[in-house]
Design an enzyme around this catalytic site. Structure first.
Site, PDB file in Angstrom:
ATOM      1  N   SER A  43       0.827  -1.212   0.000  1.00 13.75           N
ATOM      2  CA  SER A  43       0.000   0.000   0.000  1.00 13.75           C
ATOM      3  C   SER A  43       0.858   1.257   0.000  1.00 13.75           C
ATOM      4  O   SER A  43       0.375   2.350  -0.349  1.00 13.75           O
ATOM      5  CB  SER A  43      -0.898   0.013   1.239  1.00 13.75           C
ATOM      6  OG  SER A  43      -0.143  -0.146   2.429  1.00 13.75           O
ATOM      7  N   ASP A  81       4.879  -7.470   2.651  1.00 11.28           N
ATOM      8  CA  ASP A  81       4.141  -7.895   1.467  1.00 11.28           C
ATOM      9  C   ASP A  81       5.080  -8.381   0.373  1.00 11.28           C
ATOM     10  O   ASP A  81       6.094  -7.732   0.070  1.00 11.28           O
ATOM     11  CB  ASP A  81       3.328  -6.724   0.902  1.00 11.28           C
ATOM     12  CG  ASP A  81       1.903  -6.711   1.405  1.00 11.28           C
ATOM     13  OD1 ASP A  81       1.401  -7.772   1.816  1.00 11.28           O
ATOM     14  OD2 ASP A  81       1.283  -5.630   1.391  1.00 11.28           O
ATOM     15  N   GLU A 112      -0.998 -12.482  -1.404  1.00 12.34           N
ATOM     16  CA  GLU A 112      -2.402 -12.389  -1.801  1.00 12.34           C
ATOM     17  C   GLU A 112      -2.731 -13.530  -2.755  1.00 12.34           C
ATOM     18  O   GLU A 112      -1.917 -13.877  -3.613  1.00 12.34           O
ATOM     19  CB  GLU A 112      -2.682 -11.058  -2.507  1.00 12.34           C
ATOM     20  CG  GLU A 112      -2.538  -9.836  -1.617  1.00 12.34           C
ATOM     21  CD  GLU A 112      -2.878  -8.544  -2.348  1.00 12.34           C
ATOM     22  OE1 GLU A 112      -3.536  -8.613  -3.411  1.00 12.34           O
ATOM     23  OE2 GLU A 112      -2.488  -7.477  -1.858  1.00 12.34           O
ATOM     24  N   GLU A 179      -9.809  -9.410   3.863  1.00  9.55           N
ATOM     25  CA  GLU A 179     -10.068  -8.023   3.480  1.00  9.55           C
ATOM     26  C   GLU A 179     -11.354  -7.900   2.678  1.00  9.55           C
ATOM     27  O   GLU A 179     -11.627  -8.699   1.776  1.00  9.55           O
ATOM     28  CB  GLU A 179      -8.903  -7.447   2.670  1.00  9.55           C
ATOM     29  CG  GLU A 179      -9.156  -6.009   2.242  1.00  9.55           C
ATOM     30  CD  GLU A 179      -7.947  -5.289   1.672  1.00  9.55           C
ATOM     31  OE1 GLU A 179      -8.083  -4.097   1.332  1.00  9.55           O
ATOM     32  OE2 GLU A 179      -6.874  -5.900   1.572  1.00  9.55           O
TER      33      GLU A 179
END
Length: 263
Positions: A43, A81, A112, A179
């Site tokens: 992010s 991440d 992810e 999420e």
């Protein structure tokens, strides 16, 4: 005392896990000890670098920011991440996860993806690297999905999310981020798993919660997601303070005699 994955896992059903993002030593040192887990999130590509999405950040940039965060942290658990394009297959994923582990003091990496990432997660975990899974709304998939889509709206999609979470736990994930999904689905997943769930926009029944620091402290101004609670109007405070600084400099009020070295 340094938080470990075992200590965080032991909090399940006992105490909520607190998590926040950080991208540098300054803010991570402010968060350290007060927060259980710090995520060096991709992010940062949006909130720190001003990009439109998370997709263009690379592994070397993630390592750079992770090193900075690690220098500011003594106690909080640090997760990094894996950026878009860095884990397309097991060989690539292991190489890049090892690169992060060797070059930083991160405690875990985050990936992810849905059930198709199970083999990759298993192979990384077998290398002795802790893996946090991330399902539901996945920012790295936003462009291909035509935006940020809330998940679990249908019974079929909800079942897929539940099945996915169970399989990723079996594959060796040590925690899982949920999420942007309907809260009833997140609740079912949390109850079904032995590992902790960390929610962001997925309701109150997850084992913990995470927010992007610039969202919760009111610095990111482009938009405010529904799930964000703003704990500080940081942007206004900074702008007001900056205006006062400009006035003080232009009026000669700053620096004062007390703020100057005298010969």
């Amino acid at each position: 005392m340094k938080r470990t994955i075992q200590a965080l896992q032991a909090k399940k059903k006992i105490e909520k896990i607190t998590a926040i993002t950080a991208y540098d030593a300054l803010f991570s040192s402010l968060f350290d000890n007060k927060i259980d887990m710090i995520l060096v999130g991709d992010s940062l590509n949006m909130s720190f670098s001003g990009k439109e999405d998370t997709l263009s950040i690379g592994i070397d940039e993630m390592i750079y920011h992770t090193k900075a965060v690690c220098r500011g942290v003594k106690e909080s658990f640090i997760v990094t991440d894996m950026p878009f394009g860095s884990y397309q297959n097991s060989k690539m994923a292991i190489k890049n996860a090892n690169k992060i582990y060797k070059n930083t003091s991160a405690d875990a990496i985050k990936i992810e993806g849905d059930i198709r990432r199970a083999e990759i997660i298993s192979n990384i975990a077998n290398e002795g690297i802790a893996v946090v899974a991330h399902i539901g709304l996945m920012p790295q998939f936003a462009r291909s999905e035509g935006g940020y889509k809330i998940k679990g709206k249908t019974t079929e999609e909800g079942k897929r999310l539940i099945d996915c979470a169970v399989e990723l736990e079996k594959a060796g994930a040590c925690m899982i981020v949920l999420e942007g999904m309907y809260s009833n689905i997140a609740t079912t997943i949390t109850q079904a798993l032995q590992i902790p769930t960390i929610g962001i926009g997925s309701g109150v029944n997850c084992d913990g919660q995470i927010l992007v620091w610039s969202d919760m402290f009111g610095f990111f101004q482009k938009f405010k997601p529904k799930f964000v609670r703003k704990y500080l109007d940081g942007s206004t405070l900074i702008q007001n303070s900056l205006e006062q600084y400009v006035k003080d400099v232009k009026s000669g009020n700053f620096p004062s005699i007390e703020e100057s070295y005298q010969g």
